[in-house]
Design an enzyme around this catalytic site. Structure first.
Site, PDB file in Angstrom:
ATOM      1  N   HIS A 169       0.794  -1.245   0.287  1.00 24.57           N
ATOM      2  CA  HIS A 169       0.076   0.272  -0.012  1.00 24.57           C
ATOM      3  C   HIS A 169       0.799   1.167  -0.142  1.00 24.57           C
ATOM      4  O   HIS A 169       2.090   0.854   0.458  1.00 24.57           O
ATOM      5  CB  HIS A 169      -0.760  -0.002   1.487  1.00 24.57           C
ATOM      6  CG  HIS A 169      -1.352   1.002   1.762  1.00 24.57           C
ATOM      7  ND1 HIS A 169      -1.430   2.342   1.964  1.00 24.57           N
ATOM      8  CD2 HIS A 169      -3.436   0.741   1.022  1.00 24.57           C
ATOM      9  CE1 HIS A 169      -2.724   2.471   2.220  1.00 24.57           C
ATOM     10  NE2 HIS A 169      -3.750   1.962   1.332  1.00 24.57           N
TER      11      HIS A 169
ATOM     12  N   ASP B 246       2.777  -3.838   7.594  1.00 23.50           N
ATOM     13  CA  ASP B 246       1.283  -3.810   8.178  1.00 23.50           C
ATOM     14  C   ASP B 246       0.657  -4.882   8.579  1.00 23.50           C
ATOM     15  O   ASP B 246       0.080  -5.147   7.102  1.00 23.50           O
ATOM     16  CB  ASP B 246       1.951  -3.152   6.886  1.00 23.50           C
ATOM     17  CG  ASP B 246       0.232  -2.100   6.288  1.00 23.50           C
ATOM     18  OD1 ASP B 246      -0.504  -2.581   6.731  1.00 23.50           O
ATOM     19  OD2 ASP B 246      -0.192  -1.881   5.359  1.00 23.50           O
TER      20      ASP B 246
ATOM     21  N   GLN C 276      -5.017  -5.055   6.544  1.00 23.18           N
ATOM     22  CA  GLN C 276      -5.504  -6.559   6.886  1.00 23.18           C
ATOM     23  C   GLN C 276      -5.735  -7.520   7.170  1.00 23.18           C
ATOM     24  O   GLN C 276      -6.608  -8.768   6.715  1.00 23.18           O
ATOM     25  CB  GLN C 276      -5.797  -6.385   4.911  1.00 23.18           C
ATOM     26  CG  GLN C 276      -5.523  -5.441   4.570  1.00 23.18           C
ATOM     27  CD  GLN C 276      -7.309  -4.571   4.206  1.00 23.18           C
ATOM     28  OE1 GLN C 276      -7.557  -5.195   4.004  1.00 23.18           O
ATOM     29  NE2 GLN C 276      -7.276  -3.343   3.921  1.00 23.18           N
TER      30      GLN C 276
ATOM     31  N   LYS D  62     -10.605  -0.013  10.626  1.00 23.59           N
ATOM     32  CA  LYS D  62     -10.515  -1.741   9.607  1.00 23.59           C
ATOM     33  C   LYS D  62     -10.618  -2.624  10.526  1.00 23.59           C
ATOM     34  O   LYS D  62     -11.361  -4.201  10.345  1.00 23.59           O
ATOM     35  CB  LYS D  62      -8.987  -2.017   8.874  1.00 23.59           C
ATOM     36  CG  LYS D  62      -9.321  -0.795   8.073  1.00 23.59           C
ATOM     37  CD  LYS D  62      -7.922  -1.479   6.913  1.00 23.59           C
ATOM     38  CE  LYS D  62      -6.974   0.104   6.565  1.00 23.59           C
ATOM     39  NZ  LYS D  62      -7.708   0.344   5.125  1.00 23.59           N
TER      40      LYS D  62
ATOM     41  N   CYS E 110      -4.815   2.248  -3.269  1.00 23.32           N
ATOM     42  CA  CYS E 110      -3.497   2.743  -3.403  1.00 23.32           C
ATOM     43  C   CYS E 110      -2.635   1.821  -3.119  1.00 23.32           C
ATOM     44  O   CYS E 110      -1.301   2.206  -2.546  1.00 23.32           O
ATOM     45  CB  CYS E 110      -3.947   3.493  -1.668  1.00 23.32           C
ATOM     46  SG  CYS E 110      -5.114   4.998  -0.886  1.00 23.32           S
TER      47      CYS E 110
HETATM   48  C1  LIG Z   1      -2.440  -2.473   3.453  1.00 26.24           C
HETATM   49  C2  LIG Z   1      -2.747  -1.176   3.450  1.00 26.24           C
HETATM   50  N1  LIG Z   1      -2.211  -0.622   4.551  1.00 26.24           N
HETATM   51  C3  LIG Z   1      -2.391   0.801   4.710  1.00 26.24           C
HETATM   52  C4  LIG Z   1      -3.336   1.122   4.784  1.00 26.24           C
HETATM   53  C5  LIG Z   1      -3.607   1.975   5.244  1.00 26.24           C
HETATM   54  O1  LIG Z   1      -4.491   2.932   6.521  1.00 26.24           O
HETATM   55  P1  LIG Z   1      -5.121   3.986   6.689  1.00 26.24           P
HETATM   56  O2  LIG Z   1      -5.475   4.363   5.841  1.00 26.24           O
HETATM   57  O3  LIG Z   1      -6.351   3.744   8.129  1.00 26.24           O
HETATM   58  O4  LIG Z   1      -3.552   4.359   7.878  1.00 26.24           O
HETATM   59  C6  LIG Z   1      -4.492   0.664   4.476  1.00 26.24           C
HETATM   60  C7  LIG Z   1      -5.398   0.919   4.203  1.00 26.24           C
HETATM   61  O5  LIG Z   1      -6.606   0.977   2.982  1.00 26.24           O
HETATM   62  C8  LIG Z   1      -4.115  -0.287   3.605  1.00 26.24           C
HETATM   63  O6  LIG Z   1      -4.922  -1.957   3.860  1.00 26.24           O
END
Ligand SMILES: Cc1ncc(COP(=O)(O)O)c(C=O)c1O
Length: 404
Positions: free
Chosen positions: A122, A199, A202, A225, A362
């Site tokens: 991401h 990270d 998910q 999430k 993203c």
């Molecule tokens: C794999 C992953 N990493 C990071 C993020 C970023 O999360 P946030 O926007 O809640 O900081 C997301 C959000 O879509 C994500 O799916």
């Protein structure tokens, strides 16, 4: 195929007041809907128990501080952290990764050092590293994917050198749903003396996460999430790493003593929590953890796996549909339809009361790797059942009819 596990036992839609009957919400990977217990915890936090934390001398504030710190302990237990002091409250995974990149990376990285990422990351696990690489002179390497759309750990292992200081990977891909072999990633990183950041955005809503068992060094996720509120997330770090890291934002609540000549800082986690925190968000996150633990992460994993299987089976029988990601994707199905832009898929599905995500998610480097500008993505949560998969498939059939 027997998908009994995916429907009746886990159909928790009644817990979610913002999901009206007949609406198939298939965008949980972007943000999950909130169960009533989380909404009530937030409501109580503002309407009954509200006060600031760590500062007040009055009873209400002391009680809120106790509740706030109890929630930190609850988060630590949820991911099997060694102690609550290893849990830093942040706004979300994006902020957590920026914190590590700026504080750990800013103090540790030097010219010639290397950072290992992967193709499927991401943007929030790419851009913070690019920013710190530019500042420190470190360089970024990108591990490829296997044929079946997982991070290729054989290739990553072969690419790692003693100059790599950190490996930062998605535990579960937000586009492909592929699940990382996190323990192996930790072993590979540690073999060359690098740290591993995961990270977990998910992963935490979809599987039990045990940071001690994985053996990673940092773990990050976002509350929203995980059926919790927005604006609250978690950075977990090994205590010796957090203790050695300088603050990244200055202000109230993170200092020991302030003088114009010299300022000293509190130990972690307070050192990384400048300013008034999202007090009620923390209570909402705790309620969300209670909620998923009541259902059970194993049951949630099995439920989403069954829904993925059913969706993939049905979609793969439609000729023009191209599926992305591995067969055993965790709760996420990305797809494209030949000759139809994903935004059109999303708009037409919306007319049938099916909400999916369409776009680059993203993850533009991953889109380039897949050879597309965008995909359509259906992602599942505890409120979904067979009826949602059926609604999705009916909607896709309608899209293919409309576009001939
Ligand atoms: C794999 C992953 N990493 C990071 C993020 C970023 O999360 P946030 O926007 O809640 O900081 C997301 C959000 O879509 C994500 O799916």
């Amino acid at each position: 195929m027997d998908i009994a596990v995916s429907t009746a036992p886990l159909d928790h839609v009644a817990d979610f007041p913002a999901i009206p009957a007949g609406w198939s919400y298939l965008d949980s990977a972007a943000t999950a809907q909130k169960p009533l217990s989380v909404i009530e915890a937030i409501d109580r936090g503002y309407s009954e128990t509200y006060a600031t934390v760590h500062r007040g001398v009055y009873q209400r504030s002391s009680e809120m501080t106790l509740a706030f710190e109890a929630a930190r302990k609850r988060v630590a237990g949820f991911i099997n952290a060694g102690s609550a002091n290893e849990v830093v409250f942040v706004r979300g995974a994006t902020e957590a990764i920026n914190l590590v990149a700026q504080s750990w990376g800013g103090s540790q990285l030097k010219p010639g050092d290397r950072i290992m990422l992967s193709v499927l990351e991401h943007h929030s696990n790419i851009v913070p590293w690019q920013m710190i690489a530019e500042r420190t002179g470190a360089e970024i390497d990108v591990a490829p994917l296997t044929q079946d759309a997982r991070i290729d750990l054989d290739a990553l292992g072969a690419m790692l050198t003693e100059r790599h200081r950190i490996v930062a990977l998605a535990h579960v891909s937000n586009v492909l749903g592929s699940v990382l072999d996190a323990r192996r990633a930790a072993e590979l990183a540690h073999r060359v003396g690098a740290k591993l950041l995961l990270d977990g955005c998910q992963a935490v809503p979809r599987m039990a996460v045990d940071v001690a068992d994985i053996g990673c060094d940092f773990y990050t996720f976002s509350g929203h999430k995980l059926y919790g509120p927005t604006g609250i997330g978690i950075l977990w770090g090994r205590p010796e790493l957090l203790e050695a890291m300088p603050p990244w934002q200055g202000g109230g609540a993170m200092i020991d003593k302030v003088g114009f000549e010299r300022t000293t800082y509190l130990p972690p986690p307070a050192r990384f929590e400048a300013g008034t925190p999202h007090v009620v968000g923390v209570l909402g996150l705790e309620a969300a953890i209670d909620y998923v633990e009541r259902i059970g992460l194993e049951a949630i994993s099995a439920h989403e796996a069954a829904l993925v299987r059913e969706a993939r089976d049905a979609l793969s029988s439609i000729n023009s549909v191209r599926l992305f990601g591995p067969e055993d994707s965790a709760g996420i199905v990305s797809f494209a339809i030949e000759g139809v832009h994903p935004h059109d898929i999303g708009t037409i599905l919306d007319e049938s009361r099916v909400a999916i995500r369409a776009g680059h998610h993203c993850a533009q480097p991953l889109m380039a790797h897949l050879g597309v500008d965008a995909t359509a993505r259906a992602s599942f949560g505890v409120y979904n059942g067979r009826q949602d998969v059926e609604a999705l498939v009916r909607g896709i059939e309608r899209v293919t009819r409309i576009f001939g």
